[in-house]
Enzyme design. Structure first.
Site, mmCIF file in Angstrom:
data_model
loop_
_atom_site.group_PDB
_atom_site.id
_atom_site.type_symbol
_atom_site.label_atom_id
_atom_site.label_comp_id
_atom_site.label_asym_id
_atom_site.label_seq_id
_atom_site.Cartn_x
_atom_site.Cartn_y
_atom_site.Cartn_z
ATOM 1 N N LYS A 11 0.853 -1.204 0.000
ATOM 2 C CA LYS A 11 0.000 0.000 0.000
ATOM 3 C C LYS A 11 0.888 1.254 0.000
ATOM 4 C CE LYS A 11 -3.526 -2.812 2.089
ATOM 5 N NZ LYS A 11 -4.744 -2.978 2.831
ATOM 6 N N HIS A 96 -8.017 -3.194 -6.341
ATOM 7 C CA HIS A 96 -8.008 -3.342 -4.882
ATOM 8 C C HIS A 96 -9.176 -2.552 -4.288
ATOM 9 C CE1 HIS A 96 -6.826 -3.007 -0.698
ATOM 10 N NE2 HIS A 96 -6.140 -4.124 -0.901
ATOM 11 N N GLY A 174 -7.731 -4.675 6.276
ATOM 12 C CA GLY A 174 -7.160 -3.531 6.993
ATOM 13 C C GLY A 174 -7.578 -3.422 8.448
#
Ligand code: 13P
Length: 265
Positions: A11, A96, A174
């Site tokens: 990321k 994503h 996440g």
């Protein structure tokens, strides 16, 4: 039999110095590690070239987190597939959930990007997955079918052999993500396999389907044991190298055990 695919998406984390230090150590650790594991890393754009310099004489594959579908043009701030190819990128992560959520990436756009990636010999790693609301409304199968059918609308069967799919339920990704039950992941992967066969025919049987979303050293093997899970796509638990090494060691043991069982049966 496919290799087990294990990769990490960094990321918007890690400076160039951090990326180089991590990759140098990972490369040393992975040397002669296992020929049954395909390892890939997906750094942020500024680290791609320095990281490529480190992995170029290793088996570690390098990916980028996004790209434009045009080769070049007046698209300020975008990244060309040609430029990524030029620095040795091999995989393109597309769709994503964070790109879908914050940058309006749609399945129609993904279709164009997948076509462009294939044209340039870049392997598309296509992320799909349902939101929490869609899951609660029992719409998972419909959502995944729409995503796959839109992205694959005119993909040639021989090109489909290049694709990797990552099932990443948006509610599991996440900080604050919910850890998914392996049983649920197995059910969804089974449904994805059926969908891939419905859309792509025979080739659909072999397209790898990775799982991603709050994977860590405790749940990695239970997920890998699920039918139709071809690998793992890891965020937070792989950013710390010791934690990633721990997962890789477990995967190696798992692969060796599986091989032994198969050779006895
Ligand atoms: P986490 O493993 O941190 O949930 O992130 C997964 C992911 O987004 C991989 O693309």
């Amino acid at each position: 039999m496919h290799k087990i695919l294990i990769g990490t998406n960094w990321k918007m984390y890690k400076s160039i110095a951090e990326a180089k230090e991590y990759t140098t150590a990972l490369k040393a650790f992975f040397e002669n590690f296992s020929t049954d594991i395909e390892l890939f890393i997906i750094p942020s754009f500024t680290s791609l070239h320095p990281v490529q310099e480190i992995v170029k004489d290793s088996t570690i594959l390098l990916g980028a987190q996004n790209m434009h579908w045009q080769d070049e043009g007046a698209y300020t701030g975008e990244i060309s597939p040609v430029h990524l190819k030029e620095i040795g990128v091999q995989i393109i992560e597309l769709g994503h959930s964070e790109r879908r959520e914050y940058f309006n990436e749609t399945d129609e756009i993904l279709y164009k990007k997948v076509k462009a990636a294939l044209k340039h010999g870049l392997k598309p790693l296509i992320c799909i997955g349902e939101t929490r609301e869609e899951k609660e409304l029992f719409l998972t199968k419909e959502v995944l079918a729409t995503q796959l059918k839109t992205i694959f609308q005119k993909i040639e069967v021989h090109d489909a052999q290049q694709l990797w799919i990552a099932y990443e339920p948006r509610w599991a990704i996440g900080e604050g993500g919910k850890v998914a039950e392996p049983k649920y992941i197995e059910e969804v992967h089974e449904c994805l396999r059926d969908l891939l066969i419905e859309i792509l025919g025979e080739v659909g049987k072999t397209v790898p389907i990775l799982f991603g979303g709050s994977v860590n050293s405790k749940n990695a093997i239970p997920y890998l044991k699920c039918k139709h899970v071809s690998g793992l796509f890891i965020g937070r638990a792989a950013w710390d190298l010791d934690s990633f090494k721990d997962i890789l060691l477990q995967v190696k043991k798992f692969v060796e055990h599986r091989k032994k069982v198969r050779s006895c049966s």
